[in-house]
Every structure is written in structure tokens, then in C-alpha cells.
Motif scaffolding. Structure first.
Motif, PDB file in Angstrom:
ATOM      1  N   SER A 136       0.806  -1.226   0.000  1.00  0.00           N
ATOM      2  CA  SER A 136       0.000   0.000   0.000  1.00  0.00           C
ATOM      3  C   SER A 136       0.835   1.270   0.000  1.00  0.00           C
ATOM      4  O   SER A 136       0.336   2.341  -0.361  1.00  0.00           O
ATOM      5  CB  SER A 136      -0.919   0.008   1.232  1.00  0.00           C
ATOM      6  N   LEU A 137       2.115   1.176   0.400  1.00  0.00           N
ATOM      7  CA  LEU A 137       2.954   2.368   0.485  1.00  0.00           C
ATOM      8  C   LEU A 137       3.532   2.709  -0.886  1.00  0.00           C
ATOM      9  O   LEU A 137       4.002   1.829  -1.615  1.00  0.00           O
ATOM     10  CB  LEU A 137       4.087   2.148   1.489  1.00  0.00           C
ATOM     11  N   ALA A 138       3.505   3.996  -1.219  1.00  0.00           N
ATOM     12  CA  ALA A 138       4.040   4.440  -2.510  1.00  0.00           C
ATOM     13  C   ALA A 138       5.536   4.689  -2.450  1.00  0.00           C
ATOM     14  O   ALA A 138       6.238   4.571  -3.451  1.00  0.00           O
ATOM     15  CB  ALA A 138       3.317   5.710  -2.971  1.00  0.00           C
ATOM     16  N   GLY A 139       6.059   5.046  -1.265  1.00  0.00           N
ATOM     17  CA  GLY A 139       7.481   5.323  -1.121  1.00  0.00           C
ATOM     18  C   GLY A 139       7.870   6.669  -1.716  1.00  0.00           C
ATOM     19  O   GLY A 139       7.000   7.450  -2.134  1.00  0.00           O
ATOM     20  N   ARG A 195       9.168  -3.806  11.111  1.00  0.00           N
ATOM     21  CA  ARG A 195       8.069  -2.844  11.229  1.00  0.00           C
ATOM     22  C   ARG A 195       7.055  -2.961  10.107  1.00  0.00           C
ATOM     23  O   ARG A 195       5.858  -2.780  10.328  1.00  0.00           O
ATOM     24  CB  ARG A 195       8.651  -1.416  11.248  1.00  0.00           C
ATOM     25  N   HIS A 196       7.514  -3.269   8.922  1.00  0.00           N
ATOM     26  CA  HIS A 196       6.618  -3.290   7.767  1.00  0.00           C
ATOM     27  C   HIS A 196       6.051  -4.688   7.526  1.00  0.00           C
ATOM     28  O   HIS A 196       6.694  -5.705   7.808  1.00  0.00           O
ATOM     29  CB  HIS A 196       7.355  -2.828   6.503  1.00  0.00           C
ATOM     30  N   SER A 197       4.857  -4.723   6.944  1.00  0.00           N
ATOM     31  CA  SER A 197       4.209  -5.978   6.554  1.00  0.00           C
ATOM     32  C   SER A 197       4.183  -6.074   5.037  1.00  0.00           C
ATOM     33  O   SER A 197       4.408  -5.084   4.323  1.00  0.00           O
ATOM     34  CB  SER A 197       2.779  -6.022   7.089  1.00  0.00           C
ATOM     35  N   GLY A 222       4.870  -5.097   0.133  1.00  0.00           N
ATOM     36  CA  GLY A 222       4.977  -6.220  -0.784  1.00  0.00           C
ATOM     37  C   GLY A 222       5.820  -7.335  -0.187  1.00  0.00           C
ATOM     38  O   GLY A 222       6.598  -7.130   0.749  1.00  0.00           O
ATOM     39  N   ASP A 223       5.669  -8.527  -0.719  1.00  0.00           N
ATOM     40  CA  ASP A 223       6.387  -9.680  -0.166  1.00  0.00           C
ATOM     41  C   ASP A 223       7.851  -9.733  -0.580  1.00  0.00           C
ATOM     42  O   ASP A 223       8.734 -10.015   0.238  1.00  0.00           O
ATOM     43  CB  ASP A 223       5.679 -10.986  -0.538  1.00  0.00           C
ATOM     44  N   GLU A 224       8.137  -9.428  -1.845  1.00  0.00           N
ATOM     45  CA  GLU A 224       9.509  -9.547  -2.334  1.00  0.00           C
ATOM     46  C   GLU A 224      10.471  -8.597  -1.619  1.00  0.00           C
ATOM     47  O   GLU A 224      11.584  -9.002  -1.254  1.00  0.00           O
ATOM     48  CB  GLU A 224       9.532  -9.337  -3.852  1.00  0.00           C
ATOM     49  N   PRO A 225      10.106  -7.322  -1.386  1.00  0.00           N
ATOM     50  CA  PRO A 225      11.034  -6.441  -0.665  1.00  0.00           C
ATOM     51  C   PRO A 225      11.379  -6.936   0.730  1.00  0.00           C
ATOM     52  O   PRO A 225      12.503  -6.714   1.213  1.00  0.00           O
ATOM     53  CB  PRO A 225      10.272  -5.106  -0.618  1.00  0.00           C
ATOM     54  N   LEU A 226      10.454  -7.614   1.403  1.00  0.00           N
ATOM     55  CA  LEU A 226      10.755  -8.153   2.724  1.00  0.00           C
ATOM     56  C   LEU A 226      11.840  -9.227   2.645  1.00  0.00           C
ATOM     57  O   LEU A 226      12.702  -9.329   3.524  1.00  0.00           O
ATOM     58  CB  LEU A 226       9.495  -8.726   3.370  1.00  0.00           C
TER      59      LEU A 226
END
Length: 337
Positions: A87-90, A98-100, A105-109
């Protein structure tokens, strides 16, 4: 969305023929965008890891492996992603604590485990933010078709078994653009798994203007030895929401697990607590353990993750020296600057 089965059928199915006009419009729109948008230059060199199909090629494992290799060399590499599904545009730096997946997104995690990772729908803004934070080099996960940011080196990842599917453009097939157009902008190919459809031969015939042929780097995904030992011989309920779930199911079967159920979900699927509980209960009823990918695990509700096992995989290069040779001009530039 789930990958349509007709995308990977060699014959021209009625659905593919029906959607061909929409594919032509998609292709024309994409080419016009690339022709009209002037790429912005990042403050530091940019390596792009992309593909020509919609999902399932294996670019994120390639990006992870490259990030780790560049860090070994001593380069401060930061990874840049659009953050698909978040949901975050950055621009925002990904914090796994901290982020989900719903936010970034899944790949950045997953990428944040190997190097500082950023998500930004505005790629040039994300590149500037990463450079300001100390990046000497930016590794883009995806974005090959996005013309907004100039690339200094582009690698295209291709699945050696499925290749380019039925050879048609979205939505008639899996292609984001025609292979000859993409190969003309690439600097190397990464062939994932055995080359059963002649990708290496295609690379030898195509390349950027003035240069015939592209380096073809072979790679494969290998399950961790610990996970193989833990799952071999056990009953498994496998589930996955990735580009091509059947590849994951085949991997689980090949390591010697007994699959009692295989449940596919759409790529980047956001799992609800009820969905996960149904999977866990089904696995228990069948005397099995629920197993998924690391990419899926980060999309499960936090309270559900301890009830599910993830199969960890690692990318192994066929010839690591060939990879270093492709990276060498960029590495030399970074270390010189």
C-alpha cells in the motif's frame, strides 16, 4: 491473479486468439511509453534484474544472489523495488521488523535480508533516496519494462523449462513484450534450471545493436539441506501463491516429501486467518505438515506463521566466474568512483 493455463500451451487456444487484439494494444502502448519517456540518470550505477513474462521466472532469487555477491565484493548495494502488492508508494526503506507485506509487498521483505531495500513506485525518486542513504550501486528487482530510470546493466531472467510460454503478449499470453525487443536492451540472460526450450540458442542470436549474442548464465534453485532432511518422507500439504505454484509443488515432490494436497493461490495472494486455519486443519486431518514458500510465509498473518513450515531455497550459479565477468564493468566503475 492465477496464471492462466493456456499461457503455457503451445497450441493457439481459443482464449489466446480471442485476447490477441488486447495483446497488440498492450504491446503498442508499452512501446510508445518506452519511446516517449526519457530515462532519468541515477546518482549511482543501476543494475536491473527483470524478465519478459508476468511472474514465475525467478528474478527475486537472482536479485538476492546478486545482492549478496556484490556485498561480498565490498560494494554498498541497495535494492530497489516497486513494492508490488503493497500500500505504500514510497520512497521508503523496508524494515522487516516494522513493515508488513500488505505495506511494502512480499519480495522487498525477502530482499531486505540481503541488503538495504527500498520500495518506490517512482523509481528515480527511490534511486535518489537510496543514493542519499549511502548506496554505491542500486539493484533493481523488476522494472526492465519501466523506462523512467536509466539502467547501466540489465539481466533478463528466463525459466529454462517454460521459456516464453505461448509466445503471445499479455493478456493473450505471459509476455510483457516481444522477446526480440527485450533482448535488444539486455546485457545478459539468466536461464533458470535446465534449458529445455532453446533459450541459450536464442541468446546467441540476439543482443543489443552492434553486438551479436548475449552471455547466458545458468542457475538453479536448490532447497536447503536442512529442509530436505526435515521434509523427506513426511506427508506434506503444499500451498503457494506465486507466479507458477506448480514449480514449487514439483520441488517439494522431488526432495522426497509425500504430497497429500497441493493448493495453488494467485500470485502475491494475501492470506486471511481463516484461509490459513483451513489449510492447517486439512493438513492435520491428513497427518501432514503445511508447507509453503518463504515468499508466501511473509504474507501469512503473523500469528499463523508458527503453524506453517517454509521451504528455503538458494540460487546456485552453474559458473560463478561467468557471473563475475558480467558484473565486472559495473564493479570496476563503482570501486573506481
Amino acid at each position: 491473479m492465477k496464471t492462466p493455463g493456456f499461457w503455457y500451451r503451445p497450441e493457439a487456444t481459443p482464449a489466446a486468439r480471442l485476447l490477441a487484439p488486447a495483446g497488440a494494444i498492450y504491446d503498442l502502448t508499452s512501446r510508445l511509453r518506452r519511446a516517449l519517456v526519457k530515462p532519468q540518470q541515477a546518482p549511482v550505477p543501476v543494475i536491473c534484474v527483470g524478465n519478459l513474462v508476468a511472474g514465475g521466472a525467478g528474478k527475486t532469487p537472482v536479485a538476492l544472489a546478486l545482492a549478496r555477491r556484490l556485498a561480498e565484493i565490498g560494494i554498498a548495494v541497495h535494492v530497489l523495488s516497486r513494492g508490488h502488492g503493497g500500500s505504500l508508494a514510497g520512497p521508503v526503506r523496508v524494515d522487516p521488523e516494522r513493515h508488513s507485506a500488505a505495506e511494502v509487498g512480499d519480495e522487498p521483505l525477502l530482499l531486505a535480508r540481503a541488503a538495504p531495500a527500498w520500495i518506490s513506485r517512482d523509481r528515480p525518486a527511490g534511486a535518489r533516496a537510496a543514493a542519499a542513504a549511502g548506496a554505491q550501486l542500486i539493484l533493481m528487482d523488476d522494472g526492465f519494462q519501466n523506462p523512467s530510470l536509466a539502467k547501466d546493466l540489465s539481466l533478463l531472467v528466463v525459466d529454462g523449462t517454460s521459456g516464453f510460454g505461448n509466445g503471445r503478449i499479455l493478456p493473450a499470453g505471459p509476455l510483457r513484450e516481444h522477446p526480440e525487443h527485450g533482448l535488444a536492451r539486455a546485457d545478459a540472460l539468466v536461464i533458470m534450471g535446465p534449458d529445455r526450450v532453446g533459450i541459450g540458442a536464442l541468446a546467441a542470436r540476439h543482443g543489443p545493436p552492434g553486438r551479436l549474442g548475449l552471455p547466458a548464465l545458468g542457475a538453479r534453485l536448490v532447497p536447503s539441506p536442512e529442509d530436505v532432511a526435515r521434509l523427506r518422507g513426511r506427508k506434506v500439504l503444499a500451498f503457494a501463491g506465486i507466479g507458477r505454484p506448480e514449480k514449487f509443488f514439483a520441488t517439494v515432490a522431488e526432495l522426497g516429501a509425500k504430497i497429500v494436497g497441493a493448493v495453488p493461490y494467485p500470485d502475491h495472494h494475501a492470506y486471511t486467518p481463516d484461509e490459513v486455519m483451513r489449510l492447517v486443519e486439512t493438513a492435520q486431518d491428513r497427518g501432514a505438515v503445511p508447507v509453503t514458500t518463504e515468499k508466501d510465509l511473509v504474507r501469512l498473518p503473523p500469528e499463523a506463521r508458527p503453524m506453517v513450515e517454509a521451504l528455503r531455497v538458494e540460487l546456485v550459479w552453474d559458473d560463478p566466474t561467468a557471473v563475475d565477468a558480467v558484473l565486472e564493468p559495473i564493479v570496476r566503475q563503482v570501486l573506481r568512483d
